[in-house]
Design a protein around this motif. Structure first.
Motif, PDB file in Angstrom:
ATOM      1  N   ASN A  97      39.492  38.536  60.773  1.00 55.27           N
ATOM      2  CA  ASN A  97      39.955  37.222  61.235  1.00 55.27           C
ATOM      3  C   ASN A  97      39.148  36.044  60.682  1.00 55.27           C
ATOM      4  N   LYS A  98      38.440  36.287  59.606  1.00 56.62           N
ATOM      5  CA  LYS A  98      37.698  35.219  58.943  1.00 56.62           C
ATOM      6  C   LYS A  98      38.188  35.090  57.498  1.00 56.62           C
ATOM      7  N   ILE A  99      38.152  33.840  56.978  1.00 53.94           N
ATOM      8  CA  ILE A  99      38.574  33.580  55.605  1.00 53.94           C
ATOM      9  C   ILE A  99      37.372  33.673  54.668  1.00 53.94           C
ATOM     10  N   PHE A 100      37.531  34.486  53.631  1.00 49.06           N
ATOM     11  CA  PHE A 100      36.521  34.594  52.579  1.00 49.06           C
ATOM     12  C   PHE A 100      37.203  34.301  51.238  1.00 49.06           C
ATOM     13  N   ILE A 101      36.389  33.971  50.256  1.00 47.20           N
ATOM     14  CA  ILE A 101      36.904  33.730  48.902  1.00 47.20           C
ATOM     15  C   ILE A 101      36.352  34.796  47.980  1.00 47.20           C
ATOM     16  N   SER A 102      37.259  35.532  47.376  1.00 46.34           N
ATOM     17  CA  SER A 102      36.858  36.517  46.371  1.00 46.34           C
ATOM     18  C   SER A 102      36.900  35.831  45.008  1.00 46.34           C
ATOM     19  N   ALA A 103      35.757  35.849  44.317  1.00 45.91           N
ATOM     20  CA  ALA A 103      35.657  35.180  43.015  1.00 45.91           C
ATOM     21  C   ALA A 103      35.404  36.204  41.925  1.00 45.91           C
ATOM     22  N   SER A 104      36.259  36.185  40.913  1.00 46.19           N
ATOM     23  CA  SER A 104      36.112  37.069  39.753  1.00 46.19           C
ATOM     24  C   SER A 104      35.645  36.212  38.569  1.00 46.19           C
ATOM     25  N   ILE A 105      34.523  36.600  37.960  1.00 41.39           N
ATOM     26  CA  ILE A 105      33.851  35.754  36.974  1.00 41.39           C
ATOM     27  C   ILE A 105      33.779  36.459  35.618  1.00 41.39           C
ATOM     28  N   ARG A 106      34.018  35.681  34.565  1.00 40.49           N
ATOM     29  CA  ARG A 106      33.937  36.228  33.198  1.00 40.49           C
ATOM     30  C   ARG A 106      33.151  35.258  32.313  1.00 40.49           C
ATOM     31  N   ASP A 107      32.205  35.794  31.544  1.00 47.77           N
ATOM     32  CA  ASP A 107      31.415  34.990  30.606  1.00 47.77           C
ATOM     33  C   ASP A 107      32.289  34.623  29.405  1.00 47.77           C
ATOM     34  N   VAL A 108      32.460  33.301  29.181  1.00 49.25           N
ATOM     35  CA  VAL A 108      33.285  32.845  28.047  1.00 49.25           C
ATOM     36  C   VAL A 108      32.461  31.981  27.095  1.00 49.25           C
ATOM     37  N   SER A 109      31.153  32.175  27.097  1.00 53.05           N
ATOM     38  CA  SER A 109      30.271  31.366  26.250  1.00 53.05           C
ATOM     39  C   SER A 109      30.643  31.476  24.779  1.00 53.05           C
ATOM     40  N   ALA A 110      30.946  32.686  24.322  1.00 51.32           N
ATOM     41  CA  ALA A 110      31.281  32.880  22.904  1.00 51.32           C
ATOM     42  C   ALA A 110      32.535  32.092  22.537  1.00 51.32           C
ATOM     43  N   ARG A 111      33.527  32.130  23.442  1.00 51.03           N
ATOM     44  CA  ARG A 111      34.763  31.398  23.172  1.00 51.03           C
ATOM     45  C   ARG A 111      34.530  29.895  23.144  1.00 51.03           C
TER      46      ARG A 111
END
Length: 353
Positions: A97-111
């Motif tokens: 009954n609580k709201i959480f945020i799932s964050a998916s992260i990708r390194d794009v430094s090269a791009r």
């Protein structure tokens, strides 16, 4: 699954507190799990990047699902202080009954680095092209004065000494006069080429109206050669009306000029929408050209036919290419010798020229 996901994954609560991370987060940022859990997510943002902190605060007040492709690139920092760019996908989820945020992260430094290098290269090329155009304009302009001097003295020699010297002298003067005249046309062509793209006035241009006006301008040539036209309904495009007029003029003029002996020219002009572009075609039934000449014809001063047979200086298609490129498109030709040619060009369907 969360711990061993291929992307860096972290879970934050509605206040932006990190409650869970996976192994990829530890690897990417250089922190142990215990060092991040309980910290605000802004802990990973360089302190000077205030704008990103404001974006995070705004998002936490009204979280929505956001794919990685919808996200801007963000600058973040590792434990050792080094900085790099990431893209991030966000997904609000409900747990107990609580709201959480799932964050998916990708390194794009090269791009990001590659994009920046490409942008720098593009800027450098644009600057070099601008310098080259300015040099061409100035050089061609400055060449006119000495040429005028040469031409003036040749005319004086013709007036005062023609027929009073030997036959060879008269012939040499004639050669100089013809060469000077040709040089004058070449310099004018160079100046006209350099002027294309300078002081442009952009607006919506009705291509049907444009082609109709060009037909009126070519009325004598059209009647003399019995040229016929098949013109589909053409679109309105955003561009420079004068440049687009020169583009159609040159293509129509070439279709009439390079006709087969004993065959009346037939010119078909059509267009179709292709993504963000309008694709035009100008088709003729003329002499055509060989495969090896298809790229050469767009080079300035390139002439494939004898000057005695077809007048000109090889400027028209070079003008066309420059005009099309200034309108965000490209130009090419399909052709079969003795059957005709079809010139295609694209114009960006946008007002961002």
């Amino acid at each position: 699954m969360f711990l061993f996901a291929p992307n860096a994954e972290l879970l934050v609560d509605k206040n932006g507190i990190i409650v869970k991370i996976n192994h990829q987060v530890e690897k990417l940022f250089g922190y142990e799990r215990e060092e991040l859990v309980g910290k605000k997510v802004e802990y990973l943002i360089p302190e000077r990047i205030v704008h990103t902190r404001l974006i995070i605060d705004k998002y936490l007040r009204a979280p929505v699902r956001r794919e990685m492709s919808e996200s801007k690139d963000f600058l973040v920092k590792r434990k050792d202080g080094s900085e790099f760019f990431i893209e991030i996908g966000l997904n609000p989820i409900k747990l107990e009954n609580k709201i959480f945020i799932s964050a998916s992260i990708r390194d794009v430094s090269a791009r990001v680095h590659l994009v920046n290098k490409l942008q720098q290269s593009l800027t450098a090329i644009k600057n070099k092209n601008k310098e080259l155009e300015q040099f061409t304009y100035i050089a061609a302009h400055d060449l006119q004065e000495p040429l005028n001097t040469v031409t003036g003295f040749v005319e004086l020699l013709n007036e005062q000494y023609k027929g009073r010297l030997d036959k060879n002298a008269d012939k040499y003067l004639q050669f100089i006069t013809k060469a000077s005249s040709r040089m004058r046309f070449l310099i004018r062509g160079l100046l006209d080429y350099a002027r294309i793209g300078r002081e442009r006035k952009l607006s919506m241009v009705d291509c049907n109206k444009l082609v109709t006006e060009i037909q009126y301008d070519f009325a004598f040539s059209i009647a003399e050669t019995n040229t016929t036209f098949i013109i589909d309904k053409l679109p309105q495009v955003y561009g420079c009306e004068l440049e687009l007029s020169i583009l159609f003029q040159n293509l129509i003029s070439n279709a009439i000029k390079f006709r087969k002996e004993g065959t009346a020219p037939q010119i078909k002009i059509s267009s179709e929408k292709e993504g963000n572009y309008w694709k035009f075609s100008v088709q003729d039934n003329g002499i055509g050209l060989a495969e090896e000449h298809k790229k050469k014809i767009f080079i300035i001063y390139q002439q494939l036919n004898a000057r005695t047979e077809y007048k000109g200086f090889g400027l028209g298609l070079a003008f066309c290419q420059k005009i099309v490129e200034l309108h965000g498109g490209k130009i090419w030709v399909d052709s079969v010798p003795n059957k005709g040619s079809t010139f295609y060009f694209t114009i960006l369907n946008s007002n961002n020229l």
